[in-house]
Design an enzyme around this catalytic site. Sequence first.
Site, PDB file in Angstrom:
ATOM      1  N   CYS A 193      -4.878   5.719  -4.056  1.00 34.50           N
ATOM      2  CA  CYS A 193      -4.206   4.420  -4.002  1.00 34.50           C
ATOM      3  C   CYS A 193      -2.803   4.626  -4.554  1.00 34.50           C
ATOM      4  O   CYS A 193      -2.631   4.883  -5.748  1.00 34.50           O
ATOM      5  CB  CYS A 193      -4.965   3.379  -4.819  1.00 34.50           C
ATOM      6  SG  CYS A 193      -4.134   1.771  -4.924  1.00 34.50           S
TER       7      CYS A 193
ATOM      8  N   CYS B  93       0.861  -1.181   0.000  1.00 35.59           N
ATOM      9  CA  CYS B  93       0.000   0.000   0.000  1.00 35.59           C
ATOM     10  C   CYS B  93       0.895   1.228   0.000  1.00 35.59           C
ATOM     11  O   CYS B  93       1.576   1.504   0.990  1.00 35.59           O
ATOM     12  CB  CYS B  93      -0.916  -0.004   1.222  1.00 35.59           C
ATOM     13  SG  CYS B  93      -1.895   1.506   1.401  1.00 35.59           S
TER      14      CYS B  93
END
EC number: 5.1.1.7
Length: 285
Positions: free
Chosen positions: A226, A76
């Site tokens: 993201c 992430c």
Amino acid sequence: MNSFRFTKMHGLGNSYIYVNQFEEHLPEELLSDLAVKVSSVYTGIGSDGMILICPSDRAPVKMRIFNSDGSEGKNCGNGLRCVAKYAYEHKLVEETSFLIETLSGLVKAQVEVDEGKVVSATVDMGEPRLLKSDMPMRGEQGSETINEKMIFGGREMKGTAVSMGNPHIVFYLDDIEKAPLTTMGPLIEKDERFPEGVNVEFVEVENENELHFRVWERGSGITQACGTGACAAAVSSVLNGYSKRDTDITVHLAGGDLIINWKNDGRVMMTGPAETVCEGEFFIS
């Protein structure tokens, strides 16, 4: 254990509940359920998931990420920047450049500090992997997926697949505001071509140095940002001839901007902010 301390942080609106496992020691068997509970905006804190900042034998800290549905993710980008900020500000590291262990491998982070506070972080996201076997994705395993025609729910689309330690499929359109996130996002995420699921990105090309971006994240749905997806979008844009290598590409996400550079040595660099929202104590019911 009846409660634990947490810090809520976000990178461009992509928020997670961060838990310092150097101090809290949440048991393994509770992690998935706790991620679901803390993520709920109704009965929890409200977030896109939970990230643990753990001891590591390979680096100063290790990041473990759990999505809002309880599944464990491998990487992430926004989370890495927040972990870097937390680690520096809480003196888990002393240098401004250090390694973070993830399930995808070791990642180098560099923090920019102003008066003792981290204002931004640059993370070496590693080299993108392009083979179907890297995703994983069904089909000829030794082949790449670049602007390949696919049909989802009767709709023909052209996608480019990129793994940044987690799987992404990137589609281009003329108007980012018309990105079919709620209709096509969940359909593509769980398509049988992607046995482990996939993150779904829609991109509008402003020019060779600017991209507009929206995302449906695997396990979380629509999010404000993201980081690995922005990296995948930049790599995809180079592969499709929209952008150039070794050039800063500004990716405009719903939550703000990230700077992505796919270096000539093959590595992808991501620069962006990380912010602390609040700290508190979560009671386990």
